[in-house]
Design a protein around this motif. Structure first.
Motif, short mmCIF file in Angstrom:
data_model
loop_
_atom_site.label_atom_id
_atom_site.label_comp_id
_atom_site.label_asym_id
_atom_site.label_seq_id
_atom_site.Cartn_x
_atom_site.Cartn_y
_atom_site.Cartn_z
N GLU A 67 0.84 -1.20 0.00
CA GLU A 67 0.00 0.00 0.00
C GLU A 67 0.87 1.25 0.00
O GLU A 67 0.59 2.22 -0.70
CB GLU A 67 -0.93 -0.01 1.21
CG GLU A 67 -1.94 1.09 1.24
CD GLU A 67 -2.92 1.05 0.08
OE1 GLU A 67 -3.44 2.12 -0.29
OE2 GLU A 67 -3.17 -0.03 -0.49
N GLU A 68 1.95 1.21 0.77
CA GLU A 68 2.88 2.34 0.80
C GLU A 68 3.53 2.53 -0.57
O GLU A 68 3.65 3.65 -1.06
CB GLU A 68 3.94 2.09 1.87
CG GLU A 68 4.92 3.23 2.05
CD GLU A 68 5.93 2.92 3.14
OE1 GLU A 68 7.13 3.18 2.90
OE2 GLU A 68 5.54 2.45 4.21
N MET A 69 3.92 1.43 -1.19
CA MET A 69 4.53 1.48 -2.53
C MET A 69 3.51 2.02 -3.53
O MET A 69 3.86 2.83 -4.39
CB MET A 69 4.99 0.08 -2.95
CG MET A 69 5.54 0.01 -4.35
SD MET A 69 7.18 0.67 -4.50
CE MET A 69 8.11 -0.71 -3.89
N ARG A 70 2.27 1.58 -3.43
CA ARG A 70 1.23 2.06 -4.34
C ARG A 70 1.05 3.56 -4.19
O ARG A 70 0.93 4.29 -5.17
CB ARG A 70 -0.09 1.33 -4.06
CG ARG A 70 -1.18 1.68 -5.07
CD ARG A 70 -2.57 1.42 -4.55
NE ARG A 70 -2.90 2.19 -3.38
CZ ARG A 70 -3.26 3.48 -3.38
NH1 ARG A 70 -3.29 4.16 -4.49
NH2 ARG A 70 -3.57 4.09 -2.26
N ALA A 71 1.06 4.04 -2.93
CA ALA A 71 0.90 5.48 -2.70
C ALA A 71 2.08 6.25 -3.30
O ALA A 71 1.90 7.30 -3.93
CB ALA A 71 0.77 5.76 -1.21
N ARG A 72 3.30 5.73 -3.11
CA ARG A 72 4.48 6.39 -3.69
C ARG A 72 4.40 6.40 -5.21
O ARG A 72 4.71 7.40 -5.85
CB ARG A 72 5.76 5.71 -3.23
CG ARG A 72 6.18 6.04 -1.83
CD ARG A 72 7.62 5.64 -1.53
NE ARG A 72 7.97 4.32 -1.95
CZ ARG A 72 8.01 3.24 -1.18
NH1 ARG A 72 7.71 3.35 0.09
NH2 ARG A 72 8.36 2.07 -1.65
N ALA A 74 1.69 6.22 -7.06
CA ALA A 74 0.62 7.14 -7.49
C ALA A 74 1.12 8.58 -7.45
O ALA A 74 0.84 9.37 -8.35
CB ALA A 74 -0.60 6.96 -6.60
N SER A 75 1.88 8.91 -6.40
CA SER A 75 2.43 10.26 -6.30
C SER A 75 3.42 10.51 -7.44
O SER A 75 3.40 11.58 -8.06
CB SER A 75 3.12 10.42 -4.94
OG SER A 75 3.80 11.63 -4.88
N GLU A 79 3.20 13.25 -10.45
CA GLU A 79 4.31 14.17 -10.73
C GLU A 79 4.75 14.06 -12.19
O GLU A 79 4.94 15.08 -12.87
CB GLU A 79 5.48 13.83 -9.80
CG GLU A 79 6.70 14.69 -9.98
CD GLU A 79 7.82 14.25 -9.07
OE1 GLU A 79 8.98 14.40 -9.47
OE2 GLU A 79 7.54 13.78 -7.94
N LEU A 80 4.87 12.82 -12.68
CA LEU A 80 5.29 12.62 -14.07
C LEU A 80 4.23 13.11 -15.06
O LEU A 80 4.56 13.63 -16.12
CB LEU A 80 5.61 11.15 -14.32
CG LEU A 80 6.88 10.64 -13.63
CD1 LEU A 80 7.02 9.14 -13.82
CD2 LEU A 80 8.12 11.37 -14.11
#
Length: 171
Positions: A67-72, A74-75, A79-80
């Protein structure tokens, strides 16, 4: 005869009691075996429960990491996408600028080919350098929106060779 009957009856009672005792012992033995089996199954289930609890804990940690990886991600994606949007805007602006420059180039090429800059004298721009320049080059520099001193030499020579036979229109 009565005492014999009593003995027989007592023997029958003893035998019935012995059979009852035997049945109770069998039940006790079976209950002890069941109890042992249930204890063993209980211990096995407790061990399985502990293993499942450990697996659940590991899965929960993996889920949290995912979930943390998914949030990163998505962020990073957001940004891209913003960078992509900015770059697309810049590309559009550069394409528009390129189109404007192409249009100006075509206009200047038509202007040079027709020779309209030599037909009617343009007002002399303010002096930019002390070098003597032909009036035609000044006219070309004005039509190019460049200072006279920054007119590229190949344009100056083209201008001079193009209008060399024309009389100067500045004194």
């Amino acid at each position: 005869v009565k005492p014999l009957l009593q003995v027989t009856r007592q023997d029958e009672e003893i035998q019935a009691k012995d059979e009852e005792l035997l049945k109770v012992k069998e039940k006790q033995l079976k209950a002890e075996m069941d109890l042992t089996e249930l204890g063993r199954k209980h211990q096995q289930l407790v061990e399985e429960k502990n293993i499942l609890a450990e697996q659940l804990q590991a899965e929960t940690e993996l889920f949290a990491e995912a979930e943390e990886m998914r949030a990163r991600l998505a962020s990073k994606k957001q940004e891209l996408e913003e960078i992509l949007h900015d770059l697309e805007s810049r590309v559009e602006e550069e394409e528009e600028r390129n189109q404007q420059l192409q249009n100006e180039k075509r206009k200047m090429q038509r202007h040079i080919q027709v020779g309209s800059h030599c037909e009617a004298p343009l007002p002399l721009p303010p002096p930019v350098s002390s070098l003597p320049l032909s009036p035609l080059c000044v006219c070309l520099s004005v039509s190019l929106s460049l200072p006279v001193s920054s007119t590229p030499p190949h344009l100056l020579s083209h201008c001079l060779s193009f209008c060399i036979s024309l009389p100067p229109f500045w004194p």
